[in-house]
Design an enzyme around this catalytic site. Structure first.
Site, PDB file in Angstrom:
ATOM      1  N   GLY A  62       2.395   1.029  -2.510  1.00  0.00           N
ATOM      2  CA  GLY A  62       2.547  -0.099  -1.577  1.00  0.00           C
ATOM      3  C   GLY A  62       4.004  -0.343  -1.239  1.00  0.00           C
ATOM      4  O   GLY A  62       4.446  -1.482  -1.050  1.00  0.00           O
ATOM      5  N   GLY A  63       4.744   0.753  -1.115  1.00  0.00           N
ATOM      6  CA  GLY A  63       6.199   0.662  -1.033  1.00  0.00           C
ATOM      7  C   GLY A  63       6.768   0.296   0.321  1.00  0.00           C
ATOM      8  O   GLY A  63       7.979   0.128   0.457  1.00  0.00           O
ATOM      9  N   GLN A  66       7.372  -5.877   1.899  1.00  0.00           N
ATOM     10  CA  GLN A  66       8.631  -6.625   1.876  1.00  0.00           C
ATOM     11  C   GLN A  66       9.587  -6.119   0.796  1.00  0.00           C
ATOM     12  O   GLN A  66      10.799  -6.089   0.989  1.00  0.00           O
ATOM     13  CB  GLN A  66       8.345  -8.124   1.654  1.00  0.00           C
ATOM     14  CG  GLN A  66       9.588  -8.992   1.765  1.00  0.00           C
ATOM     15  CD  GLN A  66       9.382 -10.415   1.250  1.00  0.00           C
ATOM     16  OE1 GLN A  66       8.259 -10.815   0.895  1.00  0.00           O
ATOM     17  NE2 GLN A  66      10.457 -11.184   1.200  1.00  0.00           N
ATOM     18  N   LEU A  67       9.034  -5.695  -0.347  1.00  0.00           N
ATOM     19  CA  LEU A  67       9.899  -5.422  -1.490  1.00  0.00           C
ATOM     20  C   LEU A  67      10.139  -3.954  -1.801  1.00  0.00           C
ATOM     21  O   LEU A  67      11.137  -3.597  -2.429  1.00  0.00           O
ATOM     22  CB  LEU A  67       9.300  -6.089  -2.753  1.00  0.00           C
ATOM     23  CG  LEU A  67       8.975  -7.582  -2.645  1.00  0.00           C
ATOM     24  CD1 LEU A  67       8.489  -8.114  -3.983  1.00  0.00           C
ATOM     25  CD2 LEU A  67      10.195  -8.363  -2.179  1.00  0.00           C
ATOM     26  N   ARG A  90       0.637   3.246   5.120  1.00  0.00           N
ATOM     27  CA  ARG A  90       1.153   3.062   6.478  1.00  0.00           C
ATOM     28  C   ARG A  90       2.183   4.131   6.791  1.00  0.00           C
ATOM     29  O   ARG A  90       2.691   4.795   5.888  1.00  0.00           O
ATOM     30  CB  ARG A  90       1.810   1.694   6.604  1.00  0.00           C
ATOM     31  CG  ARG A  90       0.825   0.582   6.451  1.00  0.00           C
ATOM     32  CD  ARG A  90       1.449  -0.725   6.844  1.00  0.00           C
ATOM     33  NE  ARG A  90       2.324  -1.287   5.824  1.00  0.00           N
ATOM     34  CZ  ARG A  90       3.385  -2.036   6.099  1.00  0.00           C
ATOM     35  NH1 ARG A  90       3.738  -2.260   7.349  1.00  0.00           N
ATOM     36  NH2 ARG A  90       4.107  -2.545   5.125  1.00  0.00           N
ATOM     37  N   ASP A 106      -3.270   6.172  -1.061  1.00  0.00           N
ATOM     38  CA  ASP A 106      -4.158   5.013  -1.057  1.00  0.00           C
ATOM     39  C   ASP A 106      -4.550   4.764  -2.510  1.00  0.00           C
ATOM     40  O   ASP A 106      -5.161   5.631  -3.149  1.00  0.00           O
ATOM     41  CB  ASP A 106      -5.396   5.348  -0.209  1.00  0.00           C
ATOM     42  CG  ASP A 106      -6.363   4.175  -0.119  1.00  0.00           C
ATOM     43  OD1 ASP A 106      -6.271   3.246  -0.946  1.00  0.00           O
ATOM     44  OD2 ASP A 106      -7.222   4.201   0.779  1.00  0.00           O
ATOM     45  N   ILE A 107      -4.215   3.613  -3.027  1.00  0.00           N
ATOM     46  CA  ILE A 107      -4.475   3.385  -4.457  1.00  0.00           C
ATOM     47  C   ILE A 107      -5.963   3.321  -4.787  1.00  0.00           C
ATOM     48  O   ILE A 107      -6.350   3.343  -5.949  1.00  0.00           O
ATOM     49  CB  ILE A 107      -3.785   2.109  -5.000  1.00  0.00           C
ATOM     50  CG1 ILE A 107      -4.035   0.951  -4.063  1.00  0.00           C
ATOM     51  CG2 ILE A 107      -2.323   2.327  -5.254  1.00  0.00           C
ATOM     52  CD1 ILE A 107      -4.119  -0.316  -4.806  1.00  0.00           C
ATOM     53  N   TYR A 195      -6.130 -13.762  -4.599  1.00  0.00           N
ATOM     54  CA  TYR A 195      -4.839 -13.163  -4.973  1.00  0.00           C
ATOM     55  C   TYR A 195      -4.460 -13.587  -6.397  1.00  0.00           C
ATOM     56  O   TYR A 195      -4.139 -12.748  -7.246  1.00  0.00           O
ATOM     57  CB  TYR A 195      -3.786 -13.638  -3.966  1.00  0.00           C
ATOM     58  CG  TYR A 195      -2.372 -13.176  -4.234  1.00  0.00           C
ATOM     59  CD1 TYR A 195      -2.034 -11.829  -4.252  1.00  0.00           C
ATOM     60  CD2 TYR A 195      -1.346 -14.116  -4.438  1.00  0.00           C
ATOM     61  CE1 TYR A 195      -0.732 -11.416  -4.462  1.00  0.00           C
ATOM     62  CE2 TYR A 195      -0.042 -13.712  -4.635  1.00  0.00           C
ATOM     63  CZ  TYR A 195       0.266 -12.361  -4.651  1.00  0.00           C
ATOM     64  OH  TYR A 195       1.563 -11.966  -4.855  1.00  0.00           O
ATOM     65  N   LYS A 199      -4.305 -11.406  -9.886  1.00  0.00           N
ATOM     66  CA  LYS A 199      -3.048 -11.253 -10.642  1.00  0.00           C
ATOM     67  C   LYS A 199      -3.224 -11.680 -12.111  1.00  0.00           C
ATOM     68  O   LYS A 199      -2.654 -11.070 -13.001  1.00  0.00           O
ATOM     69  CB  LYS A 199      -1.924 -12.049  -9.978  1.00  0.00           C
ATOM     70  CG  LYS A 199      -1.466 -11.464  -8.640  1.00  0.00           C
ATOM     71  CD  LYS A 199      -0.805 -10.092  -8.799  1.00  0.00           C
ATOM     72  CE  LYS A 199      -0.204  -9.603  -7.498  1.00  0.00           C
ATOM     73  NZ  LYS A 199       0.445  -8.289  -7.615  1.00  0.00           N
TER      74      LYS A 199
HETATM   75  N1  LIG Z   1       6.995 -10.879  -1.659  1.00  0.00           N
HETATM   76  C1  LIG Z   1       6.802 -11.885  -2.499  1.00  0.00           C
HETATM   77  O1  LIG Z   1       7.227 -13.024  -2.257  1.00  0.00           O
HETATM   78  C2  LIG Z   1       6.076 -11.633  -3.787  1.00  0.00           C
HETATM   79  C3  LIG Z   1       6.029 -12.661  -4.744  1.00  0.00           C
HETATM   80  C4  LIG Z   1       5.311 -12.458  -5.904  1.00  0.00           C
HETATM   81  C5  LIG Z   1       4.721 -11.234  -6.170  1.00  0.00           C
HETATM   82  N2  LIG Z   1       4.813 -10.240  -5.232  1.00  0.00           N
HETATM   83  C6  LIG Z   1       4.150  -8.989  -5.523  1.00  0.00           C
HETATM   84  O2  LIG Z   1       5.030  -7.901  -5.302  1.00  0.00           O
HETATM   85  C7  LIG Z   1       4.309  -6.795  -4.766  1.00  0.00           C
HETATM   86  C8  LIG Z   1       4.963  -6.340  -3.484  1.00  0.00           C
HETATM   87  O3  LIG Z   1       4.972  -7.437  -2.606  1.00  0.00           O
HETATM   88  P1  LIG Z   1       5.349  -7.296  -1.061  1.00  0.00           P
HETATM   89  O4  LIG Z   1       5.816  -8.635  -0.632  1.00  0.00           O
HETATM   90  O5  LIG Z   1       6.184  -6.111  -0.835  1.00  0.00           O
HETATM   91  O6  LIG Z   1       3.892  -7.073  -0.443  1.00  0.00           O
HETATM   92  P2  LIG Z   1       3.539  -6.616   1.052  1.00  0.00           P
HETATM   93  O7  LIG Z   1       2.260  -7.278   1.416  1.00  0.00           O
HETATM   94  O8  LIG Z   1       4.699  -6.802   1.949  1.00  0.00           O
HETATM   95  O9  LIG Z   1       3.291  -5.055   0.860  1.00  0.00           O
HETATM   96  C9  LIG Z   1       2.149  -4.555   0.201  1.00  0.00           C
HETATM   97  C10 LIG Z   1       1.954  -3.126   0.637  1.00  0.00           C
HETATM   98  O10 LIG Z   1       0.725  -2.657   0.050  1.00  0.00           O
HETATM   99  C11 LIG Z   1       0.187  -1.711   0.952  1.00  0.00           C
HETATM  100  N3  LIG Z   1      -1.238  -1.482   0.729  1.00  0.00           N
HETATM  101  C12 LIG Z   1      -2.296  -2.221   1.129  1.00  0.00           C
HETATM  102  N4  LIG Z   1      -3.444  -1.605   0.783  1.00  0.00           N
HETATM  103  C13 LIG Z   1      -3.095  -0.454   0.151  1.00  0.00           C
HETATM  104  C14 LIG Z   1      -3.830   0.612  -0.418  1.00  0.00           C
HETATM  105  N5  LIG Z   1      -5.166   0.641  -0.399  1.00  0.00           N
HETATM  106  N6  LIG Z   1      -3.156   1.644  -0.981  1.00  0.00           N
HETATM  107  C15 LIG Z   1      -1.799   1.648  -1.006  1.00  0.00           C
HETATM  108  N7  LIG Z   1      -1.055   0.659  -0.471  1.00  0.00           N
HETATM  109  C16 LIG Z   1      -1.702  -0.375   0.104  1.00  0.00           C
HETATM  110  C17 LIG Z   1       0.446  -2.306   2.343  1.00  0.00           C
HETATM  111  O11 LIG Z   1       0.398  -1.315   3.338  1.00  0.00           O
HETATM  112  C18 LIG Z   1       1.829  -2.934   2.157  1.00  0.00           C
HETATM  113  O12 LIG Z   1       2.854  -2.077   2.612  1.00  0.00           O
HETATM  114  C19 LIG Z   1       2.865  -7.271  -4.599  1.00  0.00           C
HETATM  115  O13 LIG Z   1       2.091  -6.835  -5.693  1.00  0.00           O
HETATM  116  C20 LIG Z   1       2.979  -8.774  -4.608  1.00  0.00           C
HETATM  117  O14 LIG Z   1       1.825  -9.371  -5.125  1.00  0.00           O
HETATM  118  C21 LIG Z   1       5.465 -10.414  -4.053  1.00  0.00           C
HETATM  119  C1  LIG Z   2       4.397 -15.975  -3.962  1.00  0.00           C
HETATM  120  C2  LIG Z   2       3.906 -14.613  -3.609  1.00  0.00           C
HETATM  121  O1  LIG Z   2       3.051 -14.076  -4.519  1.00  0.00           O
HETATM  122  C3  LIG Z   2       3.650 -14.272  -2.187  1.00  0.00           C
HETATM  123  N1  LIG Z   2       4.882 -14.340  -1.443  1.00  0.00           N
HETATM  124  C4  LIG Z   2       2.628 -15.174  -1.544  1.00  0.00           C
HETATM  125  O2  LIG Z   2       3.029 -16.181  -1.018  1.00  0.00           O
HETATM  126  O3  LIG Z   2       1.470 -14.871  -1.547  1.00  0.00           O
END
Ligand SMILES: NC(=O)c1ccc[n+]([C@@H]2O[C@H](COP(=O)([O-])OP(=O)(O)OC[C@H]3O[C@@H](n4cnc5c(N)ncnc54)[C@H](O)[C@@H]3O)[C@@H](O)[C@H]2O)c1
Ligand SMILES: C[C@@H](O)[C@H](N)C(=O)O
Length: 359
Positions: A62-63, A66-67, A90, A106-107, A195, A199
């Protein structure tokens, strides 16, 4: 007087680095098949372990969200470009594709994921694939598949191949019956989103695999993450990213949460730093497998005031999204991360000097 917390350093950093022009992140919607399950409950996992003196061989699932791209950049600096593979379902932007190895994964496809791990001799896996809180509520079956079935695939492969596994959790793993100000590591966790439920499941399954099979599972509960050069993926805290993009692009921002909604937040550099640090921490330092991490906590109104110091003409209006607001109202307002600070020396760089006090 409202609590005004200084988010200046993070805001300045975000506005400086905000090149914008990024497309909105769209999570693909499709039908999901059930993944094969090959691991028996009493299986004894075995594999070639990597020498600690070698660089880890890293896979990020899922790279492209956002992160993930920022994480890949940090890890490639540390371990070498070719030792870090980004994956997603993607198509990567040109600059991402040319910045280092990228692979389709695809996970939900267990066999393909296992093949990638084996063929690339992966030793560390960062599992970022997920549907976030708001998009998860909009498509519960898909969120359940990606966040729960996907996690099961990753756990089994990580255990089978002796990987060190990082899975992020979130402030969203808590719910309305959890203490909210502050929220400690160990307390009631009854989230009301798919969600959050997924988690909590990930935290518990990872810990179970650790004690049952010796899996080196590591997990941080992230606050809402703010970033300038990547778009959020459909969460409740997205407003705190969107405000920077809109401030620069249009000078107008419509916030979908109420002005006084307080949530824990963190600048992306701190989040990625913590992620690398907990993965590098010696196992004996970790008294727990899942830690809260914290940096700052603010409301939309406070963030808007901070951004307006840099862009005074920014106009902010409020149009509350009931789904997101209900989620935010059930989440922590402040996070207690004292265990992370004590055990592995967690310290954030982008902080909140309490220059003005409550009252
Ligand atoms: N961004 C935040 O504020 C935040 C906060 C807390 C935790 N997290 C956790 O950090 C992780 C990364 O967050 P993010 O903000 O980058 O999420 P994001 O939603 O921006 O990215 C998630 C990615 O997962 C991919 N994805 C969806 N289905 C998939 C599949 N079947 N196989 C492979 N990939 C798939 C999507 O294409 C997407 O690029 C997540 O697990 C999220 O729960 C994020
Ligand atoms: C907080 C976090 O897990 C994510 N940015 C959400 O709002 O769903």
């Amino acid at each position: 007087m409202p609590i005004v917390k200084n988010v200046s350093r993070a805001v300045s950093q975000l506005l400086q680095s905000s090149g914008c022009g990024c497309g909105i992140s769209i999570v693909p919607v499709r039908c999901i098949g059930v993944s094969p399950r090959q691991v028996a409950s009493d299986a004894s996992f075995h594999s070639v372990s990597f020498s600690e003196s070698d660089h880890p061989r890293v896979l990020i699932t899922g790279g492209l969200g956002q992160l993930g791209v920022g994480l890949a950049k940090l890890l490639r600096k540390r371990f070498g470009k070719n030792n870090v593979i980004l994956s997603d379902i993607r198509k990567p932007a040109d600059h991402v594709f040319h910045s280092g190895p990228f692979i389709y994964s695809d996970i939900l496809d267990y066999k393909n994921l296992r093949e990638i791990v084996v063929n690339n001799r992966i030793t560390w896996l960062f599992h970022y694939s997920a549907l976030l809180s708001a998009v998860g509520e909009a498509n519960v079956p898909l969120a359940r598949a990606v966040n729960i079935t996907g996690l099961h695939n990753v756990l089994d492969i990580a255990a089978e191949h002796n990987l060190r596994l990082f899975v992020p959790s979130t402030i969203g793993a808590f719910g309305p019956t959890s203490p909210r100000d502050p929220t400690p590591d160990l307390c009631i966790q009854r989230p009301r989103t798919i969600y959050g439920v997924s988690k909590v499941h990930a935290e518990l399954m990872g810990e179970y695999y650790h004690y049952r099979y010796g899996l080196d599972f590591r997990c941080l509960r992230y606050p809402g993450i703010i970033s300038a050069d990547s778009q959020p993926g459909g969460g409740t805290t997205d407003y705190a990213v969107q405000i920077f993009h809109d401030a620069i692009k249009t000078g107008k921002f419509q916030c979908n949460l109420k002005p006084d909604t307080r949530l824990p937040m963190m600048y992306i550099d701190d989040c990625l730093k913590a992620t690398l640090e907990v993965m590098e921490a010696p196992a004996e330092a970790l008294t727990m497998r899942t830690y809260n991490i914290s940096a700052m906590s603010f409301t939309p109104e406070e963030l808007a005031q901070e951004v307006q110091k840099h862009i005074p003409e920014l106009q902010v209006t409020y149009n509350v999204d009931e789904v997101r607001q209900a989620i935010a109202d059930s989440w922590p307002m402040n996070f207690d991360d004292s265990n992370a600070r004590r055990d592995w020396g967690w310290k954030h760089d982008y902080d909140l000097p309490e220059e003005e006090s409550r009252g």
